[in-house]
Design a protein around this motif. Structure first.
Motif, PDB file in Angstrom:
ATOM      1  N   HIS A   1     -10.513 -16.759  -2.276  1.00 27.14           N
ATOM      2  CA  HIS A   1      -9.989 -16.991  -0.920  1.00 27.14           C
ATOM      3  C   HIS A   1      -8.810 -17.969  -0.928  1.00 27.14           C
ATOM      4  O   HIS A   1      -7.919 -17.870  -0.104  1.00 27.14           O
ATOM      5  N   THR A   2      -8.798 -18.875  -1.875  1.00 27.00           N
ATOM      6  CA  THR A   2      -7.650 -19.785  -1.987  1.00 27.00           C
ATOM      7  C   THR A   2      -6.451 -19.031  -2.548  1.00 27.00           C
ATOM      8  O   THR A   2      -5.327 -19.184  -2.073  1.00 27.00           O
ATOM      9  N   ALA A   3      -6.707 -18.214  -3.536  1.00 21.51           N
ATOM     10  CA  ALA A   3      -5.615 -17.506  -4.217  1.00 21.51           C
ATOM     11  C   ALA A   3      -4.876 -16.560  -3.281  1.00 21.51           C
ATOM     12  O   ALA A   3      -3.650 -16.443  -3.350  1.00 21.51           O
ATOM     13  N   ILE A   4      -5.616 -15.884  -2.391  1.00 22.85           N
ATOM     14  CA  ILE A   4      -4.948 -14.881  -1.537  1.00 22.85           C
ATOM     15  C   ILE A   4      -4.326 -15.517  -0.292  1.00 22.85           C
ATOM     16  O   ILE A   4      -3.518 -14.885   0.390  1.00 22.85           O
ATOM     17  N   ASN A   5      -4.707 -16.751  -0.048  1.00 18.22           N
ATOM     18  CA  ASN A   5      -4.258 -17.437   1.150  1.00 18.22           C
ATOM     19  C   ASN A   5      -2.721 -17.443   1.248  1.00 18.22           C
ATOM     20  O   ASN A   5      -2.042 -17.879   0.334  1.00 18.22           O
ATOM     21  N   GLY A   6      -2.222 -16.912   2.347  1.00 18.67           N
ATOM     22  CA  GLY A   6      -0.776 -16.935   2.586  1.00 18.67           C
ATOM     23  C   GLY A   6       0.003 -15.834   1.882  1.00 18.67           C
ATOM     24  O   GLY A   6       1.222 -15.750   2.029  1.00 18.67           O
ATOM     25  N   GLN A   7      -0.680 -14.985   1.131  1.00 18.85           N
ATOM     26  CA  GLN A   7       0.047 -13.894   0.458  1.00 18.85           C
ATOM     27  C   GLN A   7       0.401 -12.795   1.471  1.00 18.85           C
ATOM     28  O   GLN A   7      -0.399 -12.481   2.345  1.00 18.85           O
ATOM     29  N   SER A   8       1.555 -12.218   1.295  1.00 14.32           N
ATOM     30  CA  SER A   8       2.009 -11.144   2.187  1.00 14.32           C
ATOM     31  C   SER A   8       1.166  -9.890   1.984  1.00 14.32           C
ATOM     32  O   SER A   8       0.709  -9.611   0.872  1.00 14.32           O
ATOM     33  N   ASP A   9       0.967  -9.138   3.062  1.00 14.05           N
ATOM     34  CA  ASP A   9       0.219  -7.882   2.910  1.00 14.05           C
ATOM     35  C   ASP A   9       1.152  -6.684   2.694  1.00 14.05           C
ATOM     36  O   ASP A   9       0.792  -5.543   2.896  1.00 14.05           O
ATOM     37  N   GLU A  10       2.357  -6.986   2.292  1.00 12.72           N
ATOM     38  CA  GLU A  10       3.253  -5.909   1.853  1.00 12.72           C
ATOM     39  C   GLU A  10       3.638  -6.143   0.409  1.00 12.72           C
ATOM     40  O   GLU A  10       3.961  -7.276   0.026  1.00 12.72           O
ATOM     41  N   CYS A  11       3.584  -5.108  -0.372  1.00 18.11           N
ATOM     42  CA  CYS A  11       3.935  -5.243  -1.784  1.00 18.11           C
ATOM     43  C   CYS A  11       4.466  -3.906  -2.281  1.00 18.11           C
ATOM     44  O   CYS A  11       3.745  -2.910  -2.274  1.00 18.11           O
ATOM     45  N   PRO A  12       5.736  -3.868  -2.662  1.00 21.40           N
ATOM     46  CA  PRO A  12       6.289  -2.590  -3.132  1.00 21.40           C
ATOM     47  C   PRO A  12       5.548  -2.107  -4.379  1.00 21.40           C
ATOM     48  O   PRO A  12       5.156  -2.917  -5.222  1.00 21.40           O
ATOM     49  N   ALA A  13       5.354  -0.809  -4.456  1.00 23.07           N
ATOM     50  CA  ALA A  13       4.638  -0.249  -5.598  1.00 23.07           C
ATOM     51  C   ALA A  13       5.539  -0.257  -6.828  1.00 23.07           C
ATOM     52  O   ALA A  13       6.716   0.089  -6.749  1.00 23.07           O
ATOM     53  N   GLU A  14       4.995  -0.632  -7.940  1.00 20.31           N
ATOM     54  CA  GLU A  14       5.713  -0.558  -9.219  1.00 20.31           C
ATOM     55  C   GLU A  14       5.881   0.924  -9.571  1.00 20.31           C
ATOM     56  O   GLU A  14       4.941   1.707  -9.439  1.00 20.31           O
ATOM     57  N   VAL A  15       7.073   1.283 -10.010  1.00 15.30           N
ATOM     58  CA  VAL A  15       7.275   2.682 -10.391  1.00 15.30           C
ATOM     59  C   VAL A  15       6.784   2.877 -11.822  1.00 15.30           C
ATOM     60  O   VAL A  15       7.259   2.222 -12.746  1.00 15.30           O
ATOM     61  N   MET A  16       5.819   3.757 -11.968  1.00 14.84           N
ATOM     62  CA  MET A  16       5.181   3.958 -13.270  1.00 14.84           C
ATOM     63  C   MET A  16       5.576   5.299 -13.861  1.00 14.84           C
ATOM     64  O   MET A  16       5.800   6.273 -13.134  1.00 14.84           O
ATOM     65  N   ASP A  17       5.593   5.356 -15.177  1.00 14.33           N
ATOM     66  CA  ASP A  17       5.745   6.639 -15.833  1.00 14.33           C
ATOM     67  C   ASP A  17       4.389   7.338 -15.783  1.00 14.33           C
ATOM     68  O   ASP A  17       3.347   6.687 -15.822  1.00 14.33           O
ATOM     69  N   ALA A  18       4.402   8.664 -15.714  1.00 21.80           N
ATOM     70  CA  ALA A  18       3.136   9.406 -15.668  1.00 21.80           C
ATOM     71  C   ALA A  18       2.226   9.012 -16.829  1.00 21.80           C
ATOM     72  O   ALA A  18       1.007   9.001 -16.695  1.00 21.80           O
ATOM     73  N   GLU A  19       2.816   8.680 -17.977  1.00 21.21           N
ATOM     74  CA  GLU A  19       2.011   8.348 -19.145  1.00 21.21           C
ATOM     75  C   GLU A  19       1.806   6.843 -19.355  1.00 21.21           C
ATOM     76  O   GLU A  19       1.302   6.429 -20.388  1.00 21.21           O
ATOM     77  N   ASP A  20       2.185   6.022 -18.385  1.00 23.39           N
ATOM     78  CA  ASP A  20       1.827   4.599 -18.483  1.00 23.39           C
ATOM     79  C   ASP A  20       0.319   4.454 -18.305  1.00 23.39           C
ATOM     80  O   ASP A  20      -0.308   5.233 -17.585  1.00 23.39           O
TER      81      ASP A  20
END
Ligand code: WT7
Length: 637
Positions: free
Chosen positions: A222-241
């Motif tokens: 609960h401390t760690a997530i405190n104040g974190q934004s609820d938007e986060c762009p998705a990392e673009v992954m390779d199909a085989e990552d």
């Protein structure tokens, strides 16, 4: 949305298409997903190297396919319905939008903790919504999750953390299971004494158990997530990552880190979920597995959520407060598809109808089983008393390595037969071979179950040990993936799984390498050597029978040593690997070359030594008599 097969004719048509042109078949399914960049080629493979790649050059993020892709239609649909261990505690429901925000928040938290694409995150958590959130948060930022079942010991946890070189560990103060609390943080602390790679531990408060927090390393969730934004762009992954690592037991002592990759696993779990369970929009689906095993990964989290399904997640155990717990949950949430293990069915059956009578169970449409062969008695009880003879049973055969269901009926479409996994799903090409690798064609044959052609959800490697991957799965039979299972194809072409043909046993749906248990027993200071085999067990499917050679007995005598061996196994692997029977023997049956003849021990443990076969190659034939004389089960001679 992934297309659904509606009829037996449709199945036959799709199956033929999938064999005639697998690449076209899977490409059509893959088209239904959101790719940041479309794949340029469907498949590259060879089974001798081995090297398997699906959806080559495709770029994507699996969480975009769970969230963004469906947000217009699914924002307010329930994604997770969480039922706590204690029926008096409030349940929690998360819509797709709510889950999305939580995932983003935790993804940002991980980033702040310095987790980058490709880093490994170990997860040792109870069955709470935050576990799912954590996995999806890893996927969101391209970190590789490695979930370790919360029943594993400190030593097993540490071994897995070290093998994957995880830099963050996610855990909780404790976990509720029935009337017990597992002190997860305390176990994690012990594990971390020998896992220096972990830089940060995030601790969820669940049981309010008193825990030790190490300054500079441990931080409350609960401390760690405190104040974190609820938007986060998705990392673009390779199909085989890599998407995740999940450890499973093999025939040698060391657990194997099975690696699944993003693109193929996504396509396969989504397709199989929809078709096997015949999921319809609005249905409520409940899989009772723990997310610490592959069933939970593929069919609580990824498969259902990729389909916009409502997935029930249960924290507790089937028999607490009483043996009607599952059925109460089914009635409470009007569950339509219910998926569990034969061992659970057998244990509930043994408790009697008192816990079933009085439950409605009218919402049920489909029943599933997984993890081990289901015996006819359990099948009929499930069918008649839970499904009220109107719900098809899908007996789904698959493995950690296959990523998703391989051989199974499609609910209501494939005619079922008790104890048969029936037919391969489209895209799956099973073959049965004899011990020399000769294919047994036609019907009414029995042998080793292999797969001839790749499928998108198959494991790509063993983490850090590609050679072991080759040897284990492709080293036995040329150009075939070997499952380790025996199977028969009956006169109708239906598959029945007969169980493992290697030194792996299946105890209450948990897969255990006998070598792993032996290593744990041998670590006991008074033990010289041991051999572990499975034997038929009414509830667990297989029980664990250990033959142990001790140098001398301690003061506690025979009972004392049996007890301390059980404690040792519990400490090294976990309580679920505790031997049921420990027989102290003067020696083990060995060949002149020193190999233990397990076949003989298996026979003794099964209680039938009437036909031991050729034992003339044994170094000491007398030992067999002594073992039979001292057997802790009744043995027919
Ligand atoms: C082994 C895989 C796949 C999820 C749970 C287990 C046995 C699995 C069935 C079934 C007979 C089955 C096999 C297989 N198994 N499903 N329907 N009928 N046996 O995953 O821990 O990787 O174990 O479980 O022996 O090889 P796993």
């Amino acid at each position: 949305m992934v297309a659904r097969i509606h009829s037996l004719g449709g199945y036959i048509y799709e199956y033929k298409k999938s064999v005639a042109n697998p690449e076209v078949f899977w490409a059509q399914i893959a088209e239904n997903f959101h790719w940041r960049k479309r794949f340029t080629k469907v498949l590259e493979w060879n089974f001798s190297n081995p090297d398997i790649k699906w959806f080559i050059d495709g770029k994507l993020n699996i969480t975009e396919n769970i969230f963004e892709k469906n947000m217009y239609t699914h924002a307010d649909q329930l994604a997770i319905i969480w039922e706590p261990n204690d029926p008096n505690e409030e349940h929690i429901q998360l819509t797709y939008m709510q889950l999305f925000r939580e995932v983003n928040k935790f993804a940002n938290t991980l980033k702040r903790l310095n987790v980058r694409k490709g880093d490994r995150v170990a997860i040792y958590m109870p069955m709470v919504p935050e576990l799912t959130i954590a996995m999806l948060a890893c996927a969101r930022i391209g970190a590789v999750h490695s979930v370790v079942f919360a029943g594993f010991s400190a030593q097993s946890l540490s071994e897995r953390i070290n093998d994957a070189q995880a830099k963050v560990l996610l855990t909780a103060d404790g976990g509720f299971r029935g009337n017990k609390i597992t002190p997860l943080k305390q176990i994690a602390d012990e594990a971390l004494e020998s896992s220096p790679c972990v830089e940060t531990v995030v601790v969820l408060k669940r049981t309010k158990t008193e825990v030790n927090m190490e300054v500079g390393r441990d931080i409350w969730w609960h401390t760690a997530i405190n104040g974190q934004s609820d938007e986060c762009p998705a990392e673009v992954m390779d199909a085989e990552d890599e998407l995740f690592i999940l450890y499973t037991s093999g025939s040698t002592g060391k657990p194997k880190g099975i690696v699944h990759t993003v693109g193929g696993y996504m396509v396969f779990t989504a397709y199989t979920f929809k078709n096997v369970f015949q999921y319809n929009a609005g249905d409520v689906y409940f899989c009772t597995a723990d997310i610490g095993w592959i069933t939970g990964h593929s069919y609580i989290v990824y498969g259902p959520l990729l389909n916009g399904a409502q997935s029930v997640m249960f924290e507790g155990v089937p028999t607490w407060p009483d043996a009607g717990r599952f059925w109460d949950i089914v009635d409470k949430f009007n569950v339509n598809q219910f998926y569990t293990a034969p061992t659970a069915i057998r244990s509930l059956l043994a408790q009697g109808m008192e816990f079933v009578n009085g439950k409605k169970l009218t919402s049920l449409k489909v029943l599933g089983t997984v993890g081990e062969p289901i015996n006819e008695e359990a099948w009929h009880w499930y069918h008649d008393h839970i499904g009220k003879s109107r719900c098809p049973i899908v007996d789904t055969w698959w493995q950690t390595e296959t990523g998703g269901v391989m051989i199974s009926p499609m609910a209501g479409i494939t005619p079922t037969k008790p104890s048969f996994a029936t037919m391969p799903l489209p895209g799956i090409q099973p073959v049965i071979v004899d011990n020399e690798g000769r294919e047994l064609t036609g019907n009414s044959v029995e042998g080793n179950l292999c797969i001839r052609f790749p499928w998108p959800g198959m494991a790509r490697t063993i983490w850090g040990d590609h050679e072991r991957f080759r040897e284990t799965y492709f080293g036995s039979f040329k150009n075939l993936y070997f499952t380790g299972d025996g199977a028969k194809r009956d006169e109708d072409g239906y598959y029945r799984i007969l169980g493992r043909v290697d030194d792996v046993i299946n105890v209450s749906g948990h897969r255990l390498g006998t070598a792993e248990i032996e290593n744990a027993i041998n670590a006991h200071p008074l033990v010289n050597e041991s051999a572990v085999v499975g034997y038929p067990h009414e509830i667990k499917g297989q029980g664990i029978y250990a033959f142990v050679v001790c140098g001398e007995l301690s003061t506690g005598g025979e009972e004392g040593i049996q007890k301390s061996i059980r404690i040792a196994v519990e400490k090294i692997i976990g309580p679920f690997a505790r031997p049921d029977i420990i027989q102290l023997v003067p020696g083990l049956p060995k060949t002149r070359s020193g190999k233990i003849m397990r076949r003989i021990l298996r026979k003794v443990a099964e209680g039938d030594a009437s036909n031991l076969g050729d034992i003339t190659t044994l170094l000491d034939e007398d030992i067999v008599e002594k073992i039979i004389d001292g057997a802790l089960v009744e043995v027919k001679r």
